[in-house]
Design a protein around this motif. Structure first.
Motif, short mmCIF file in Angstrom:
data_model
loop_
_atom_site.label_atom_id
_atom_site.label_comp_id
_atom_site.label_asym_id
_atom_site.label_seq_id
_atom_site.Cartn_x
_atom_site.Cartn_y
_atom_site.Cartn_z
N TRP A 1 13.27 2.68 -5.50
CA TRP A 1 13.24 3.06 -6.91
C TRP A 1 12.07 3.99 -7.19
CZ3 TRP A 1 16.62 3.18 -10.58
CH2 TRP A 1 16.19 3.48 -11.89
N ALA A 2 10.91 3.67 -6.66
CA ALA A 2 9.73 4.51 -6.91
C ALA A 2 9.88 5.89 -6.29
CB ALA A 2 8.48 3.82 -6.36
N ALA A 3 10.53 5.96 -5.13
CA ALA A 3 10.65 7.23 -4.42
C ALA A 3 11.62 8.20 -5.09
CB ALA A 3 11.09 6.98 -2.97
N GLU B 1 0.84 -1.20 0.00
CA GLU B 1 0.00 0.00 0.00
C GLU B 1 0.88 1.26 0.00
OE1 GLU B 1 -3.24 2.71 0.23
OE2 GLU B 1 -2.95 0.67 -0.55
N LEU B 2 1.97 1.22 0.75
CA LEU B 2 2.88 2.36 0.77
C LEU B 2 3.50 2.58 -0.60
CD1 LEU B 2 4.18 4.47 2.66
CD2 LEU B 2 6.00 2.81 3.10
N LEU B 3 3.88 1.50 -1.26
CA LEU B 3 4.44 1.61 -2.60
C LEU B 3 3.40 2.18 -3.57
CD1 LEU B 3 6.73 1.06 -4.61
CD2 LEU B 3 5.88 -1.29 -4.82
N ARG B 4 2.16 1.73 -3.43
CA ARG B 4 1.10 2.25 -4.30
C ARG B 4 0.92 3.75 -4.10
NH1 ARG B 4 -3.71 4.06 -4.43
NH2 ARG B 4 -3.91 4.04 -2.15
N SER C 1 1.41 6.79 -6.80
CA SER C 1 0.20 7.53 -7.18
C SER C 1 0.40 9.04 -7.15
CB SER C 1 -0.96 7.16 -6.24
OG SER C 1 -0.76 7.71 -4.94
N LEU C 2 1.45 9.52 -6.51
CA LEU C 2 1.64 10.96 -6.39
C LEU C 2 2.01 11.56 -7.74
CD1 LEU C 2 3.61 11.18 -3.03
CD2 LEU C 2 1.21 11.72 -3.44
N PRO D 1 10.85 -8.21 2.81
CA PRO D 1 10.96 -6.78 3.12
C PRO D 1 12.04 -6.07 2.31
CG PRO D 1 10.72 -8.05 5.14
CD PRO D 1 10.95 -9.03 4.04
N ALA D 2 13.17 -6.75 2.07
CA ALA D 2 14.24 -6.14 1.28
C ALA D 2 13.81 -5.97 -0.17
CB ALA D 2 15.51 -7.00 1.36
N VAL D 3 13.09 -6.93 -0.70
CA VAL D 3 12.57 -6.82 -2.08
C VAL D 3 11.64 -5.63 -2.19
CG1 VAL D 3 11.17 -7.96 -3.83
CG2 VAL D 3 12.83 -9.29 -2.52
N ASP D 4 10.77 -5.48 -1.19
CA ASP D 4 9.81 -4.37 -1.22
C ASP D 4 10.50 -3.03 -1.03
OD1 ASP D 4 7.81 -6.23 -1.60
OD2 ASP D 4 7.18 -6.25 0.51
N VAL D 5 11.53 -3.00 -0.19
CA VAL D 5 12.27 -1.75 0.02
C VAL D 5 13.00 -1.35 -1.26
CG1 VAL D 5 14.29 -0.78 1.19
CG2 VAL D 5 12.48 -1.86 2.52
N ALA D 6 13.54 -2.32 -1.99
CA ALA D 6 14.20 -2.01 -3.26
C ALA D 6 13.22 -1.35 -4.22
CB ALA D 6 14.78 -3.28 -3.87
N ALA D 7 12.00 -1.88 -4.29
CA ALA D 7 10.98 -1.29 -5.17
C ALA D 7 10.58 0.09 -4.68
CB ALA D 7 9.75 -2.21 -5.23
#
Length: 262
Positions: free
Chosen positions: A224-226, A104-107, A111-112, A215-221
């Motif tokens: 990148w998105a940030a 949800e945080l990545l989404r 979305s911004l 968690p590391a996979v999600d943090v990598a994504a």
């Protein structure tokens, strides 16, 4: 001064690791085999060729520019260097969120709306300028909008690597070896298969590394998105992130840094 292999030699090692030939890569990239053969023979790749090779290899284009020792174009750089402290705070909070909340945080980050670039992104220089495996991976992390402190904190929260901020500058300068353990942990945050990164850098992995934890996979994504966020947007996300787990203690903002040691 240590002589490091050119991009062609690195690309050849990667193709060999994957069991591919120059024609295979050319077909996937939609370029002539002669262009790929020339690079494998030692010619420097042009910007357009790198842009075509990156998706064919499954890499972010900025990473290939760094490996090829080419200046990174502005359109590939993070939007706002001043967002870095808030990005760090967001990812250290994200590590402790359940998987659904991380997604949800990545989404939310994606979305911004994209804001206008107001300044040129200039990462901290790595000295000396000789390059090498350490310099390449540290530069890749810089282009995820991580400072030395950001690298220290993010790696400490998401991987077994626990080093001081200054040590990342030492790794980047080549004065500290890029060990298999370090390479594996760097690869997790870069979103790159550790075996591919080992092939590119020439670091020998004595055994097949385990896959990075979710968690590391999600943090990598998320990292990148940030890259597309302004400082104001990154601060908003950083302050919002703890609420996804019902935590009122606050996120790790610019002053909420974990103490790092060698």
């Amino acid at each position: 001064m240590t002589e490091h292999p050119g991009f062609g030699a690195m690309l050849a090692r990667l193709l060999d690791h994957r069991g591919l030939g120059g024609q295979d890569l050319a077909d996937r990239a939609g370029v002539g085999e002669g262009e790929v053969r020339a690079v494998l023979a030692g010619d420097g790749p042009g910007a357009e060729l790198l842009r075509r090779l990156a998706p064919a290899l499954g890499f972010h284009t900025v990473d290939l520019f760094i490996l090829a020792r080419r200046a990174v174009p502005d359109d590939m750089a993070p939007l706002d260097a001043t967002a870095a402290p808030w990005v760090k705070g967001t990812v250290t909070t994200a590590v402790r969120l359940p998987a659904a909340e991380r997604r949800e945080l990545l989404r939310l980050v994606r979305s911004l709306p994209k804001e206008e670039r107001r300044s040129r992104f200039t990462p901290r220089p790595i000295m000396p300028l000789a390059g090498g495996p350490g310099a390449w991976v540290v530069r890749m992390l810089q282009y995820r909008n991580l400072t030395w402190t950001g690298m220290a904190t993010t790696l400490a929260f998401t991987t077994p690597t626990y080093l001081s901020a200054a040590t990342y500058g030492v790794i980047g300068s080549g004065r500290k070896e890029l060990t298999p353990r370090l390479l594996t942990d760097f690869a997790a945050l870069l979103g790159i298969d550790a075996r591919d990164l080992a092939a590119l850098t020439g670091v020998v992995l004595r055994e097949v590394p385990p896959p990075p934890p979710p968690p590391a996979v999600d943090v990598a994504a998320l990292l990148w998105a940030a890259r597309r966020l302004s400082a104001a947007q990154a601060r908003h996300i950083c302050e919002l992130a703890p609420s996804l787990r019902g935590d009122s203690r606050g996120a790790h903002g610019p002053s909420g840094q974990r103490h790092d040691q060698d």
